[in-house]
Design a protein around this motif. Structure first.
Motif, PDB file in Angstrom:
ATOM      1  N   GLU A  14     -13.120 -29.225  -3.432  1.00 39.07           N
ATOM      2  CA  GLU A  14     -13.295 -28.208  -2.273  1.00 39.07           C
ATOM      3  C   GLU A  14     -13.398 -26.874  -1.718  1.00 39.07           C
ATOM      4  O   GLU A  14     -11.791 -26.606  -2.908  1.00 39.07           O
TER       5      GLU A  14
ATOM      6  N   ALA B 188     -21.082 -29.101   3.969  1.00 33.64           N
ATOM      7  CA  ALA B 188     -21.213 -30.336   3.377  1.00 33.64           C
ATOM      8  C   ALA B 188     -22.659 -30.927   3.356  1.00 33.64           C
ATOM      9  O   ALA B 188     -23.640 -30.011   4.352  1.00 33.64           O
TER      10      ALA B 188
ATOM     11  N   SER C  23     -16.082 -23.794   4.546  1.00 32.89           N
ATOM     12  CA  SER C  23     -15.502 -24.296   3.532  1.00 32.89           C
ATOM     13  C   SER C  23     -16.670 -25.369   3.002  1.00 32.89           C
ATOM     14  O   SER C  23     -17.698 -25.576   3.431  1.00 32.89           O
ATOM     15  N   TRP C  24     -16.291 -25.505   1.736  1.00 24.68           N
ATOM     16  CA  TRP C  24     -17.664 -26.165   1.365  1.00 24.68           C
ATOM     17  C   TRP C  24     -16.981 -27.326  -0.099  1.00 24.68           C
ATOM     18  O   TRP C  24     -16.140 -27.425  -0.306  1.00 24.68           O
ATOM     19  N   LEU C  25     -17.368 -28.859   0.588  1.00 28.78           N
ATOM     20  CA  LEU C  25     -17.025 -30.070  -0.313  1.00 28.78           C
ATOM     21  C   LEU C  25     -17.973 -29.439  -0.815  1.00 28.78           C
ATOM     22  O   LEU C  25     -18.728 -29.261  -0.964  1.00 28.78           O
TER      23      LEU C  25
ATOM     24  N   ILE D 215     -16.779 -36.854  -1.215  1.00 29.30           N
ATOM     25  CA  ILE D 215     -16.572 -36.024  -1.370  1.00 29.30           C
ATOM     26  C   ILE D 215     -18.320 -35.797  -2.475  1.00 29.30           C
ATOM     27  O   ILE D 215     -19.303 -35.425  -2.443  1.00 29.30           O
TER      28      ILE D 215
ATOM     29  N   ARG E  92      -6.217 -28.152   3.853  1.00 27.97           N
ATOM     30  CA  ARG E  92      -7.819 -28.466   3.358  1.00 27.97           C
ATOM     31  C   ARG E  92      -7.375 -26.722   2.924  1.00 27.97           C
ATOM     32  O   ARG E  92      -6.986 -26.356   3.243  1.00 27.97           O
TER      33      ARG E  92
ATOM     34  N   GLY F  25     -20.333 -33.763  -0.776  1.00 26.94           N
ATOM     35  CA  GLY F  25     -20.280 -32.519  -1.380  1.00 26.94           C
ATOM     36  C   GLY F  25     -21.838 -32.007  -1.250  1.00 26.94           C
ATOM     37  O   GLY F  25     -22.493 -32.662  -1.358  1.00 26.94           O
TER      38      GLY F  25
ATOM     39  N   LEU G  28      -9.353 -35.858   1.655  1.00 26.73           N
ATOM     40  CA  LEU G  28     -11.354 -36.547   1.001  1.00 26.73           C
ATOM     41  C   LEU G  28     -10.849 -37.504  -0.221  1.00 26.73           C
ATOM     42  O   LEU G  28     -10.123 -37.533  -0.995  1.00 26.73           O
TER      43      LEU G  28
ATOM     44  N   LEU H  49     -17.255 -26.085   8.215  1.00 26.09           N
ATOM     45  CA  LEU H  49     -17.328 -26.418   7.056  1.00 26.09           C
ATOM     46  C   LEU H  49     -18.628 -27.493   6.414  1.00 26.09           C
ATOM     47  O   LEU H  49     -19.915 -27.631   7.171  1.00 26.09           O
TER      48      LEU H  49
END
Length: 176
Positions: free
Chosen positions: A23, A174, A34-36, A63, A145, A67, A58, A172
């Motif tokens: 992440e 995803a 944020s990015w998974l 993920i 996180r 992700g 996580l 987030l």
């Protein structure tokens, strides 16, 4: 130059084996995202520790399922940080950016500066940094996180620089 803070969460700490980023989060003042990161095929067999999973919450299954591919994450991260000074509170974040870029088949897109450099530029002594840490701790960011840690660092830097911010909830990114 505008400052963007960055934080990576990873499969484990390097002292426990070969780690990969899972992440990445950035914050700019009071906004964060944020990015998974879906594990890349080249990371097969790299380490995953229960300690890291317990810390960031996580799972590997999550993920892999939610992700985004490394190429998508890197491209969006580069676009979001273009023309900005990128700062982290850990030197290991550069390693994870390098690992992400290598998996995407791209050169490392930027250098992450350590927050101590900014403290030195601001002439921040130990008391001023301590007050900034207390301020950032009081902002309620979700720690461990990526977006929450980036928000925490953004609040700390804002306090050192004398800028007022009110952190918003992270966004987030995803897979859909």
């Amino acid at each position: 130059m505008q400052i963007t803070t960055i934080d990576f969460e990873a499969s484990c700490l390097p002292r426990h084996g070969r780690s990969f980023p899972i992440e990445v989060g950035i914050a700019d003042g009071d906004a964060s995202r944020s990015w998974l990161i879906r594990p890349h095929d080249s990371w097969a067999g790299w380490d995953w520790t229960p300690e890291a999973e317990a810390l960031h919450g996580l799972s590997r299954d999550r993920i892999e399922r939610e992700g985004l591919p490394v190429t998508v994450v890197l491209a969006e991260l580069v676009a979001a940080t273009q023309g900005r000074r990128v700062v982290a509170d850990s030197l290991i974040d550069q390693y994870w950016l390098d690992t992400l870029a290598a998996a995407a088949g791209a050169p490392t897109p930027f250098t992450i500066q350590h927050v101590v450099t900014l403290f030195d530029e601001q002439g921040a002594d130990e008391a001023r940094v301590g007050a900034a840490v207390a301020f950032a701790d009081g902002q309620g960011a979700t720690r461990h996180r990526a977006a929450g840690d980036a928000l925490w660092l953004s609040a700390l830097i804002a306090h050192v620089r004398g800028v007022t911010i009110a952190p918003r909830a992270p966004v987030l990114m995803a897979a859909q």
